[in-house]
Design a protein around this motif. Structure first.
Motif, PDB file in Angstrom:
ATOM      1  N   VAL A   1      -4.926 -62.416 156.586  1.00 24.02           N
ATOM      2  CA  VAL A   1      -5.543 -63.356 156.346  1.00 24.02           C
ATOM      3  C   VAL A   1      -6.264 -63.772 157.338  1.00 24.02           C
TER       4      VAL A   1
ATOM      5  N   LEU B   1      -0.335 -63.618 143.145  1.00 26.52           N
ATOM      6  CA  LEU B   1       0.017 -63.891 144.793  1.00 26.52           C
ATOM      7  C   LEU B   1       1.706 -63.819 145.117  1.00 26.52           C
TER       8      LEU B   1
ATOM      9  N   TYR C   1       0.498 -61.756 154.034  1.00 26.25           N
ATOM     10  CA  TYR C   1       1.761 -62.474 154.072  1.00 26.25           C
ATOM     11  C   TYR C   1       3.084 -62.146 154.624  1.00 26.25           C
TER      12      TYR C   1
ATOM     13  N   CYS D   1      -3.613 -60.546 151.020  1.00 25.16           N
ATOM     14  CA  CYS D   1      -3.671 -61.468 151.630  1.00 25.16           C
ATOM     15  C   CYS D   1      -2.275 -61.176 151.301  1.00 25.16           C
TER      16      CYS D   1
ATOM     17  N   THR E   1       3.126 -60.698 146.789  1.00 27.23           N
ATOM     18  CA  THR E   1       3.468 -61.232 148.389  1.00 27.23           C
ATOM     19  C   THR E   1       5.030 -60.127 148.350  1.00 27.23           C
TER      20      THR E   1
ATOM     21  N   PHE F   1      -9.197 -61.875 153.384  1.00 24.50           N
ATOM     22  CA  PHE F   1      -8.570 -62.251 152.288  1.00 24.50           C
ATOM     23  C   PHE F   1      -9.693 -64.135 152.246  1.00 24.50           C
TER      24      PHE F   1
END
Length: 287
Positions: free
Chosen positions: A76, A103, A164, A160, A107, A80
């Motif tokens: 992150v 996402l 996360y 990402c 995630t 990303f």
């Protein structure tokens, strides 16, 4: 409000802040090199994070936390932001935003692998349906872009989702804002060198809009948004709260319309409602 509701509220606040990231990056990258932008925004956010850690007198993370924090930083702080900045050289913000619909599923998958989360089959059905709904909207709109931009965005979604999920897992022990603060501080030396390496010869060509975009992604996207987001993931569940990201593409499209003059049609509103129903279903059947 009960703890679960607070978790979802924190997650929603994070998503609302993140929704402005791609439009703001699009504006900023029109006047700045993407590598400089990525390094500089991380340096600004890291300085804010360091100040917050000092003021809060937060204890240093344990040695066993360093590798997970490095994974968060890779996902992150570096991955990303850089990949999206590169993508936005080839595609519009509206095109890039629809990839954010992937996402939640990404995630959730990393949440299963890293945090051992388990959910009912209906949860996964809602998650996949939400992704398919948003991607079908993108296909229906007939967005046409360079293939480089699409590949950059797909890679951005993967890294990402990893950041996360790992940040959400680590937040359960360190706390939400502590995770992003330490990830930023640990990334500072590398990002500072990156910023200096790609420092432009002049800033005379950078207009006010680009500077405002830079300010947003530095303070809000890179720092404040994660304070809310990781807190929501930590207490509400990585996969469950992560479904709120299905709403992010449409928030972002609304901002893109306001900032960049892109049109918002009726089909966007209907798909937004459908995505919201998928989020509600995922929340209902999350473990």
């Amino acid at each position: 409000m009960d703890s679960k509701a607070v978790s979802w509220l924190n997650g929603f606040m994070g998503v609302a802040i993140f929704a402005g990231s791609l439009p703001a990056t699009r504006v900023a990258v029109l006047g700045m090199d993407p590598f400089f932008l990525t390094g500089a925004r991380a340096v600004v956010a890291a300085l804010l994070a360091a100040a917050w850690l000092v003021i809060g007198r937060v204890a240093q993370p344990q040695r066993s936390d360093l590798l997970p924090l490095a994974v968060v930083g890779f996902g992150v702080v570096l991955g990303f932001p850089l990949l999206t900045a590169l993508a936005l050289q080839y595609i519009t913000s509206a095109h890039s935003i629809v990839y954010v619909a992937l996402l939640p599923l990404c995630t959730a998958l990393f949440g299963v692998v890293l945090a051992g989360e388990r959910h009912k089959p209906v949860f996964w059905v809602c998650s996949v349906l939400g992704c398919l709904l948003v991607m079908a909207y993108a296909a229906r709109e007939g967005l046409d872009a360079a293939w480089q931009g699409d590949l950059y965005m797909l890679a951005a979604v993967v890294v990402c989702g990893l950041g996360y999920a790992e940040g959400g897992r680590l937040s359960r022990r360190l706390g939400g804002w502590q995770v992003i603060c330490w990830a930023l501080v640990l990334s500072l030396p590398f990002m500072f060198v990156m910023m200096l390496w790609f420092w432009p010869q002049s800033f005379s060509h950078v207009n006010t809009a680009a500077w405002l975009g830079f300010g947003y992604v530095s303070v809000f996207s890179m720092f404040l948004g994660f304070v809310f987001w990781y807190r929501g993931l930590a207490h509400g569940g990585i996969a469950a709260v992560g479904q709120l990201q299905l709403l992010q593409p449409f928030m972002g499209l609304g901002l893109a319309a306001a900032l960049l003059g892109e049109s918002v049609n009726a089909s966007m509103i209907w798909v937004t409602l459908g995505a919201a129903l998928c989020v509600a279903g995922a929340r209902r059947f999350a473990s």
